[in-house]
Every structure is written in C-alpha cells, then in structure tokens.
Design an enzyme around this catalytic site. Structure first.
Site, short mmCIF file in Angstrom:
data_model
loop_
_atom_site.label_atom_id
_atom_site.label_comp_id
_atom_site.label_asym_id
_atom_site.label_seq_id
_atom_site.Cartn_x
_atom_site.Cartn_y
_atom_site.Cartn_z
N GLU A 7 0.84 -1.21 0.00
CA GLU A 7 0.00 0.00 0.00
C GLU A 7 0.87 1.25 0.00
O GLU A 7 2.07 1.20 0.30
CB GLU A 7 -0.95 0.01 1.20
CG GLU A 7 -0.22 0.11 2.52
CD GLU A 7 -1.06 0.76 3.63
OE1 GLU A 7 -1.64 1.83 3.40
OE2 GLU A 7 -1.09 0.17 4.71
N LYS B 139 -5.11 10.91 0.94
CA LYS B 139 -5.35 9.52 1.35
C LYS B 139 -6.63 9.05 0.65
O LYS B 139 -7.67 9.68 0.77
CB LYS B 139 -5.51 9.54 2.86
CG LYS B 139 -5.91 8.26 3.52
CD LYS B 139 -5.95 8.48 5.03
CE LYS B 139 -6.78 7.41 5.71
NZ LYS B 139 -7.00 7.73 7.13
N VAL C 269 -5.42 0.53 3.06
CA VAL C 269 -5.57 -0.93 2.97
C VAL C 269 -6.81 -1.28 2.16
O VAL C 269 -6.78 -2.15 1.27
CB VAL C 269 -5.62 -1.56 4.37
CG1 VAL C 269 -6.06 -3.02 4.31
CG2 VAL C 269 -4.26 -1.43 5.07
N ASP D 125 -16.81 5.73 14.31
CA ASP D 125 -15.59 5.68 13.50
C ASP D 125 -15.03 4.27 13.43
O ASP D 125 -14.37 3.79 14.35
CB ASP D 125 -14.55 6.65 14.07
CG ASP D 125 -13.37 6.84 13.12
OD1 ASP D 125 -13.28 6.11 12.12
OD2 ASP D 125 -12.54 7.74 13.40
N ASP E 213 -11.51 -0.27 6.04
CA ASP E 213 -10.68 -1.46 5.80
C ASP E 213 -11.46 -2.73 6.15
O ASP E 213 -11.35 -3.74 5.45
CB ASP E 213 -9.41 -1.44 6.68
CG ASP E 213 -8.38 -0.39 6.25
OD1 ASP E 213 -8.60 0.28 5.22
OD2 ASP E 213 -7.37 -0.24 6.97
N LYS F 222 -3.00 -1.06 15.65
CA LYS F 222 -2.36 -0.32 16.74
C LYS F 222 -3.33 -0.14 17.90
O LYS F 222 -4.54 -0.08 17.71
CB LYS F 222 -1.94 1.06 16.25
CG LYS F 222 -0.70 1.04 15.38
CD LYS F 222 -0.06 2.42 15.34
CE LYS F 222 1.22 2.39 14.55
NZ LYS F 222 1.01 2.37 13.09
#
Ligand code: PSU
Ligand code: MN
Length: 307
Positions: A26, A87, A107, A139, A143, A160
């Site tokens: 990516e 993005k 992704v 939120d 992906d 993460k």
C-alpha cells in the site's frame, strides 16, 4: 463492460501472466504513515525485500487519476515527497480518477485494486479498525468491510492500540474474515507483540496459509484472509513509553476535535513525534517482517499451481 481502468506495470503484468509470485504494497503507509524524508528510502527498501526473494513488488497508488499497480521511480517519489498527496480509500477511487488526483491508497483501496488486478497477497504494517469511543463517533475504518469482500491475503502486525482492538476483532468475526496468527495464538498490537486478545487460529507456515487460501476459493468465499504477524517481544516498543504516548495521543485527538479520515494519520504522526524516532525504527522492522512473510506466502501460493 468497459475495459479495466487499471494500469498494471510491465513487471507486474509479466509476473502475473506467468504465475510468478507478486506481493501488493500500500502507499498510505508511505505518504501518511512514515515521515518525510525517511519514507522514500523505506518505500524503496520494501520493494527490494521482495526483489531479493524473487517476488515482484506491486506498490499501488493513484497517480494523476490513474490507478497504478506497480509504481515506477517517478510515481514512488511523488507519493513519498508531494505533500499534496491525499489519502484514498475505496470510496474515493472513482472521484479521484475523474478529477485526476494523485492519492495514496489505504488498505481498503489497495486490497480492492490488488484483487481487481488478480494479486492474491498484500503486505502492510497495521490495519485500520474500530476506533475507541466508536459507540459515539461511529468511527470504524472502511478497511474492515472492504476486507470482508475481497479475496486477498493481508499480512499485518495487527492493529495499533490507538484503536479498540477487542471491538475490531469482534467486527472481523461478524464480517466473516478469518484471522490467522502466524506462530502465535495472540493478536499483536503493532508496536507491542501481544494485545492481550486471543485469536482462534494459529498457523505455522506459509504453505499452510496458501492451503487455507485454496480452501477459501474452493468454498467460493470472497473474503480476505488476515495473517497476524507479531514482532518478537525483544524488538517491540518499550511498553511504558507506548502507554504514555498512547494516552496523550488520544487526549490530543479529542481536544483538537480531529474527525473523519484525518483521525488515523493524526494519531500515527503524534506517536512518531513523541517517541522520538523509536517508533519509526520499530515501524520499519514491522513492515519488513510482514513483507518477508508476504513473499513466502506468495511463493507458496505460486508453487501450488506448478507441482
Ligand atoms: N494503521 C497503521 N498504519 C497506517 C494505517 C493504519 O498502523 O499507515 C493507514 C492504512 O493505510 C490504513 C488506514 O488502511 O491508515 C486506515 O485509515 P482509516 O482509519 O481512516 O480507515
Ligand atoms: Mn475513520
């Protein structure tokens, strides 16, 4: 049907044509995941890791409105150096094409373009997922839903701890996305090797993962297969530092009312700034480890077709 709007590089097209291994990479990790100027060197190194293993790299991005599968030197440099690069998630692709935008793919968007090009293995650093307080903000990274309908095997070091990891794993279960721990039964939390959450399936080899892919296909399943590849504990980020910076990053995002697609880049940048380079090194280690495993899986996959 109109012809495919994707532009596949000659190297990637030749590899796919002859059944040689290809791994997709990516580009948001380059534009928004790593700081300039280290990001360009990192992007080149990622491709070299594959080349060294006889695997063709397919870094994916939208350049001047063209979805490209396999970037040339100019494309890679633009994604890394141009601060105007945006993005691009799956839903942004069509508009970016119409408006001639240059964008780095998440992704979700990378997996979509890889799948359309016939690439089955994709290595990245960390996935997007369900954010903390998602019950109020709604939120959740696109992906997750993208991976529920794209037949690509995605190697990552988990998500993460800026995210709600338990909620992310619950959503992956609901969405029917298998999660395989590579030589682990615990889901990794990117910088740290163990998130504290168990995963159901542990696999021991690239060949076993390729066999799972083959059975997914045999069953007509269209979802991704997620491979979770933890960093060895000896190389993880210091957990004390990690927890401190995490708390500060979340508080700063809340205070500054960061929303939408800015949330993830904000948290990643905050983390990088406040660990003074330590996180950058770990981040590159993680990506290299995932790309190395991706190369093994793609090689095992290619060998299944030619006994
Ligand atoms: N998580 C990371 N590093 C990253 C990203 C996520 O640890 O670089 C990037 C990936 O491109 C991922 C995207 O697909 O952020 C998710 O963004 P969002 O949460 O806005 O869907
Ligand atoms: Mn989001």
């Amino acid at each position: 049907m109109s012809p495919s709007p994707l532009v596949v590089s000659d190297a990637v097209a030749a590899a796919l044509e002859s059944g040689r291994p290809v791994v997709a990479l990516e580009s948001t990790i380059i534009s928004h995941g790593f700081p300039r100027p280290q990001n360009l060197a990192a992007a080149r190194r990622f491709e070299q890791v594959l080349v060294d293993r006889g695997v063709t790299p397919a870094t994916i991005a939208v350049v001047d409105g063209v979805p490209r599968i396999g970037l040339d030197e100019d494309g890679l440099t633009r994604i890394a150096e141009d601060p105007a690069v945006i993005k691009v998630s799956g839903r942004d692709l069509a508009v970016a094409m119409v408006q001639g935008i240059t964008g780095a793919t998440t992704v979700a968007a990378t997996a979509l373009l890889a799948a359309r090009a016939g690439i089955r293995v994709f290595s990245t650093g960390g996935l997007g997922g369900v954010h903390r307080r998602a019950a109020e903000s709604f939120d959740e990274s696109a992906d997750l839903t993208a991976l529920s309908r794209l037949p690509v095997t995605v190697v990552s070091a988990g998500v993460k701890s800026i995210l709600d990891i338990r909620a992310t794993l619950e959503r992956l279960e609901t969405l029917g996305v298998p999660v395989l721990g590579y030589r682990t039964s615990r889901y990794p939390a990117f910088y740290v090797s163990d998130s504290g959450s168990d995963i159901d399936w542990r696999v021991e080899s690239a060949e076993e993962i390729a066999a799972v892919m083959a059975q997914q296909d045999a069953l007509g399943l269209q979802s991704a297969v997620l491979v979770a590849n933890p960093l060895p504990p000896s190389r993880q980020l210091d957990p004390g530092l990690h927890d401190r910076v995490l708390a500060d990053a979340l508080a700063a995002a809340h205070r500054e009312r960061v929303t939408g697609k800015a949330v993830t880049p904000f948290l990643l940048a905050y983390f990088q700034q406040h660990t003074h380079g330590a996180s950058l090194e770990v981040n590159i280690d993680i990506a290299v480890a995932n790309i190395t495993l991706g190369a093994e899986i793609a090689t095992a996959w290619a060998q299944r077709d030619r006994p």
